[in-house]
Design a protein around this motif. Structure first.
Motif, PDB file in Angstrom:
ATOM      1  N   LYS A 151      -3.386  -4.066   1.636  1.00 51.68           N
ATOM      2  CA  LYS A 151      -3.713  -4.616   2.946  1.00 51.68           C
ATOM      3  C   LYS A 151      -2.424  -4.906   3.719  1.00 51.68           C
ATOM      4  N   PRO A 152      -2.470  -4.851   5.074  1.00 54.07           N
ATOM      5  CA  PRO A 152      -1.295  -5.287   5.847  1.00 54.07           C
ATOM      6  C   PRO A 152      -0.941  -6.732   5.506  1.00 54.07           C
ATOM      7  N   GLY A 153       0.327  -6.952   5.283  1.00 55.89           N
ATOM      8  CA  GLY A 153       0.793  -8.273   4.865  1.00 55.89           C
ATOM      9  C   GLY A 153       0.979  -8.407   3.371  1.00 55.89           C
ATOM     10  N   VAL A 157       5.505   4.997   1.375  1.00 54.49           N
ATOM     11  CA  VAL A 157       4.975   5.255   0.044  1.00 54.49           C
ATOM     12  C   VAL A 157       3.594   5.878   0.173  1.00 54.49           C
ATOM     13  N   GLN A 158       3.301   6.839  -0.711  1.00 53.97           N
ATOM     14  CA  GLN A 158       1.987   7.479  -0.745  1.00 53.97           C
ATOM     15  C   GLN A 158       1.126   6.773  -1.795  1.00 53.97           C
ATOM     16  N   GLN A 198       3.453  -3.150   6.453  1.00 56.71           N
ATOM     17  CA  GLN A 198       3.337  -3.257   7.906  1.00 56.71           C
ATOM     18  C   GLN A 198       2.081  -2.558   8.423  1.00 56.71           C
ATOM     19  N   SER A 199       1.833  -1.356   7.954  1.00 56.46           N
ATOM     20  CA  SER A 199       0.692  -0.600   8.469  1.00 56.46           C
ATOM     21  C   SER A 199       0.314   0.500   7.500  1.00 56.46           C
ATOM     22  N   LEU A 257      -0.519   7.376   3.496  1.00 63.68           N
ATOM     23  CA  LEU A 257       0.839   6.923   3.782  1.00 63.68           C
ATOM     24  C   LEU A 257       0.810   5.455   4.190  1.00 63.68           C
ATOM     25  N   VAL A 258       1.620   4.650   3.503  1.00 63.40           N
ATOM     26  CA  VAL A 258       1.720   3.222   3.780  1.00 63.40           C
ATOM     27  C   VAL A 258       3.162   2.902   4.167  1.00 63.40           C
TER      28      VAL A 258
END
Length: 390
Positions: free
Chosen positions: A244-246, A233-234, A266-267, A280-281
């Protein structure tokens, strides 16, 4: 004589009446002047009051809870395009699209007549070279014995030894060629690299297969691991700091509108795309049930926490003009100060702004033509009605 006495007696009374009349007229005139002056003062005060507009201030409110909905793309957790490593003809394929396969399971076999001939030729050359090596080895040993007996020269013995070493190297080279052909022969069996599902088959029995990768040949099969999926996802730059991660998001797809899936961040790419102004996530979503499909489009909803210090105003408080979005604020001396702002989020009935703080006194629905330095009067808020006892 009698007549003159009567006229003399009446003259003082006439004068008195005339005096009273004059005094009354003066009082009337003075009263009119006072009245007109009072009315003029009232008009001046009214005009002065009307020249200073009365405005209302924005009542600061907390940011309403508004989830962040973004389009997303689903991909397989692992995806392996399978190409031919050797050239030949497809002899048979074992698994079709949609088949669940295990790691090492055969997907297809390739017939390689040219490779078979090359292997047979290399094996024959190796056999000849080994025979020559055996003869050269025995000759070199025999000449070493003759040198010890002084029957031949040292140079002739060294020549036989060099010939043995050369033939030994030839055997090693031919052995490597045979080993290479045998390794390539193993690639005539196309196998699954991991447990997954065959999501593509682009060949058929008898088709000419050319060795190569994506640069020179078409993929024959694609095996994908669908037990777990990646979601990309952007996220717009303004909201990146909130992810945030998590973090947990809710994922939905059009074909299963009544279902929601839990996705975990995840990142993050840690870089803003200059073309889109977004980052980018990557998220992960469990797919043990197989409801989600790789390559599909989805919607990701983040429950973004509200910013306690955010400034939210009604749309009417924002002035849109050539200078861009602005708001009118009131300083300590009661004068207007226009401030440039940026619209961080459009919440429909309200706008979240950047460029001002909650301590700023922002005018709600400022009058047309308001400018820097204008004097305004703040309307007093109506007192809250008292509660009845009992």
């Amino acid at each position: 004589m009698q007549t003159n006495t009567s006229s003399s007696a009446k003259s003082p009374r006439g004068l008195l009446v005339a005096g009273i009349f004059v005094v009354g007229a003066g009082a009337i005139v003075a009263g009119g002047l006072v009245t007109r002056h009072s009315q003029a003062e009232q008009l001046r005060e009214g005009a002065s009051a009307r020249s200073v507009p009365t405005v209302a201030l924005v009542s600061m409110k907390d940011v309403p809870s508004a989830p962040l909905d973004l389009p997303a793309r689903i991909e397989a957790w692992s995806r392996a395009p399978i190409y031919a490593r050797v050239s030949g003809y497809l002899g048979a394929w074992k698994e079709d699209i949609g088949a669940h396969v295990k790691a090492g399971q055969v997907l297809a076999t390739i017939e390689t007549p040219d490779l078979d001939q090359d292997l047979s030729q290399a094996q024959a050359q190796l056999a000849v070279a080994r025979s020559d090596l055996a003869l050269s080895e025995s000759t070199a040993k025999r000449w070493q014995l003759l040198v010890a007996q002084n029957a031949v020269s040292k140079q002739e013995a060294d020549e036989k030894q060099s010939d043995y070493i050369a033939k030994k190297s030839t055997v090693a080279a031919l052995q490597a060629s045979v080993d290479r052909q045998q390794v390539l022969k193993r690639y005539t069996r196309l196998v699954a690299p991991f447990d997954g599902v065959v999501t593509a088959r682009n060949t058929d029995v008898g088709a000419l297969v050319t060795a190569g990768s994506s640069a020179s040949g078409a993929e024959l099969f694609v095996v994908s691991d669908l037990r777990k999926l990646r979601v990309y996802v952007q996220v717009p730059q303004r909201q990146v700091a909130l992810i945030k991660p998590g973090s947990v998001a809710v994922l939905t797809v059009p074909e299963r509108a009544d279902q929601q899936f839990k996705a975990t961040v995840q990142s993050l790419s840690q870089a803003i795309n200059t073309g889109t102004g977004s980052m980018l996530v990557q998220l992960a979503v469990d797919n043990t049930g197989g409801e989600l499909l790789p390559g599909a489009y989805a919607n990701v909803r983040f429950d973004v926490p509200a910013d306690a210090g955010a400034v939210v105003v009604p749309p009417g408080a924002v002035i849109l003009g050539k200078a861009g979005p602005q708001v009118a604020t009131i300083d300590g001396s009661g004068r207007v100060q226009l401030k440039k702002v940026a619209i961080a989020r459009d919440l429909g009935s309200a706008m979240q702004l950047d460029g001002v703080t909650r301590n700023d006194r922002i005018i709600d629905s400022p009058p047309d033509g308001i400018a820097n330095g204008d004097t305004v009067r703040v309307a007093q808020a109506a007192p809250a009605p008292a509660r009845k006892a009992g």
